[in-house]
Scaffold this active site. Structure first.
Site, mmCIF file in Angstrom:
data_model
loop_
_atom_site.group_PDB
_atom_site.id
_atom_site.type_symbol
_atom_site.label_atom_id
_atom_site.label_comp_id
_atom_site.label_asym_id
_atom_site.label_seq_id
_atom_site.Cartn_x
_atom_site.Cartn_y
_atom_site.Cartn_z
ATOM 1 N N HIS A 130 0.878 -1.179 0.000
ATOM 2 C CA HIS A 130 0.000 0.000 0.000
ATOM 3 C C HIS A 130 0.918 1.233 0.000
ATOM 4 O O HIS A 130 2.045 1.167 0.504
ATOM 5 C CB HIS A 130 -0.822 -0.065 1.296
ATOM 6 C CG HIS A 130 -1.865 0.998 1.456
ATOM 7 N ND1 HIS A 130 -1.577 2.281 1.848
ATOM 8 C CD2 HIS A 130 -3.215 0.957 1.313
ATOM 9 C CE1 HIS A 130 -2.686 2.983 1.934
ATOM 10 N NE2 HIS A 130 -3.706 2.203 1.606
ATOM 11 N N ASP A 207 3.508 -4.420 7.581
ATOM 12 C CA ASP A 207 2.225 -3.722 7.571
ATOM 13 C C ASP A 207 1.127 -4.753 7.865
ATOM 14 O O ASP A 207 0.815 -5.598 7.029
ATOM 15 C CB ASP A 207 2.032 -3.074 6.187
ATOM 16 C CG ASP A 207 0.704 -2.346 6.059
ATOM 17 O OD1 ASP A 207 -0.176 -2.537 6.934
ATOM 18 O OD2 ASP A 207 0.536 -1.599 5.080
ATOM 19 N N GLN A 210 -4.124 -5.397 7.025
ATOM 20 C CA GLN A 210 -5.131 -6.317 6.480
ATOM 21 C C GLN A 210 -5.038 -7.704 7.114
ATOM 22 O O GLN A 210 -5.797 -8.599 6.748
ATOM 23 C CB GLN A 210 -4.973 -6.435 4.955
ATOM 24 C CG GLN A 210 -5.156 -5.133 4.200
ATOM 25 C CD GLN A 210 -6.603 -4.642 4.204
ATOM 26 O OE1 GLN A 210 -7.533 -5.379 4.556
ATOM 27 N NE2 GLN A 210 -6.815 -3.393 3.831
ATOM 28 N N LYS A 233 -10.065 -0.893 10.632
ATOM 29 C CA LYS A 233 -10.279 -2.138 9.870
ATOM 30 C C LYS A 233 -10.533 -3.314 10.810
ATOM 31 O O LYS A 233 -10.793 -4.428 10.376
ATOM 32 C CB LYS A 233 -9.067 -2.416 8.986
ATOM 33 C CG LYS A 233 -8.818 -1.341 7.923
ATOM 34 C CD LYS A 233 -7.725 -1.740 6.982
ATOM 35 C CE LYS A 233 -7.089 -0.573 6.263
ATOM 36 N NZ LYS A 233 -7.887 0.069 5.238
ATOM 37 N N CYS A 371 -4.829 2.457 -3.554
ATOM 38 C CA CYS A 371 -3.580 2.983 -2.968
ATOM 39 C C CYS A 371 -2.422 2.028 -3.215
ATOM 40 O O CYS A 371 -1.588 1.786 -2.318
ATOM 41 C CB CYS A 371 -3.723 3.248 -1.467
ATOM 42 S SG CYS A 371 -4.974 4.446 -1.075
#
Ligand code: PLP
Length: 413
Positions: A130, A207, A210, A233, A371
């Site tokens: 991202h 990261d 997700q 999220k 993104c």
């Protein structure tokens, strides 16, 4: 698919879905089908109520007042840190609360990377990141003279691990990699990747935006140096998130943003900074948001991450099976380990047009570049349509989505 065979199928998913008030609404006169969960998740009633209760009964600033409300607010804020630490299986004093992944990665970039990278150093970044895990490194590279090297992916949306390990040369000081791709759903083997990075003295920034909403995260087992999560999220409020970093990193890193809360003593001769993690939490935080995030952590733990993952995998299998029947559909990302995120295009139809027609049928999906421009450049497309699921979605919604998609496809043919 035999849904009754698994123990998690005994969970009353209908009752769980009923915890999410927004999911009962209609859009354009049709029942809402919310398949944009990778963008932001919906909030269950306990999260909404926790935020409401905070403002009605406890609102005060944190760490500044000795009065009862101030203590209650501080305790609730710190409780959220403890819950997040518990969820990630780490110590509370290694969790920096912040506005989300974007802030968390920028904190690593400005406070860890900027002071130590120099010309000749390299930052290795995967193709599927991202922008939040690309642009901060470009800014650091510009200011330090370090360069960016790209770890490439394969057509199926998996990271090319052989190439990645070969790219871990002596000049590489930092690796930026996502746990789960927000476009392809690919689950990267971060445990193995971080082990290889560590062997070569490369710091790893993972990261987790997700991943953390959908699976149990055990950070000591992953073995990275930095891990970023974003609360919205994870069924929590927007503007909440965290950076986890090893204690020794946090101790050595200079503050990123200065102000109140992050100091022990200030005079015009100098400032003594607070201990980590508070050293990185200048100014009044999103207190109510973190109270809501604490409730979200309780909620997700209550449903159980094993149940969440199993449920979402069943939904993903159903969705993939149905999408594969749609004529002219090209799916991006076929990794064997995949989260419930599916990106695709339909021949002859623009992603935005499809998304607009789907919206008229009550279906919310995202269209565009998500993104992740470099990833879409790899596939040579300007946009995709992305359906991303959560445990509160249903098999009936998948059927409704496919029917709406076929209707839209025929209209655009
Ligand atoms: N990283 C990934 C993989 C994401 O999917 C997102 C959000 O879409 C982000 C980072 C940025 O998160 P936030 O905007 O909450 O900081």
């Amino acid at each position: 698919m035999n849904l009754q065979a698994s123990p998690w199928a005994l969970i009353d998913w209908e009752r769980i879905r009923a915890d999410f008030p927004l999911l009962t609404r209609e859009v354009h006169g049709k029942p809402l089908v919310y398949f944009d969960n990778a963008n932001t998740a919906q909030k269950p009633a306990p999260v909404i109520e926790a935020v409401d209760d905070f403002y009605r009964r406890h609102n005060a600033n944190v760490s500044r007042s000795v009065h009862a409300l101030g203590t209650e607010a501080t305790d609730a804020y710190e409780e959220s840190r403890r819950k997040l630490a518990n969820l990630l299986n780490v110590r509370g004093d290694e969790i920096v609360l912040c506005s989300g992944t974007t802030f968390a990665i920028n904190l690593v970039a400005y406070s860890w990377a900027l002071p130590q990278l120099k010309p000749g150093d390299t930052i290795l970044v995967s193709r599927m990141e991202h922008h939040a895990n690309i642009v901060p490194w470009q800014l650091v590279a510009q200011r330090t003279g370090a360069r960016i090297k790209v770890a490439e992916i394969r057509e199926d949306g998996t990271l090319d691990l052989d190439a990645l390990y070969k790219a871990m040369t002596v000049d590489v000081k930092l690796l930026a990699v996502t746990h789960v791709s927000n476009v392809l759903g690919t689950v990267n083997p971060v445990r193995e990747i971080c082990r290889e990075a560590r062997k070569r003295g490369i710091a790893s920034v993972v990261d987790g935006s997700q991943a953390a909403p959908h699976r149990k995260i055990d950070l000591p087992a992953i073995g990275c140096d930095f891990y970023a999560v974003t609360g919205h999220k994870m069924c929590g409020p927007t503007g909440t998130g965290a950076l986890w970093a090893r204690k020794e990193h946090l101790a050595a890193m200079p503050p990123f943003i200065g102000g109140g809360e992050m100091i022990k003593e200030v005079s015009f001769d100098g400032t003594v900074f607070n201990d980590p993690p508070h050293k990185f939490e200048a100014g009044t935080p999103n207190i109510a948001g973190f109270v809501g995030l604490g409730a979200a952590m309780d909620y997700l733990q209550g449903v159980g991450f094993d149940n969440i993952e199993a449920r979402e995998q069943a939904l993903l299998a159903h969705l993939t099976e149905e999408l594969d029947k749609v004529p002219g559909l090209r799916m991006f990302g076929r990794a064997p380990q995949k989260a419930a995120v599916v990106s695709f295009l339909i021949e002859g139809a623009h992603a935005h047009d499809l998304a607009t027609l789907l919206d008229l049928e009550g279906v919310a999906v995202r269209s565009g570049q998500h993104c992740a421009h470099p990833l879409l450049q790899f596939y040579g497309v300007a946009a995709t349509l992305r359906a991303s699921l959560a445990f509160y979605n249903t098999h009936e919604e998948i059927e409704a989505f496919i029917a709406a998609l076929n209707k839209a496809r025929k209209l655009l043919a």
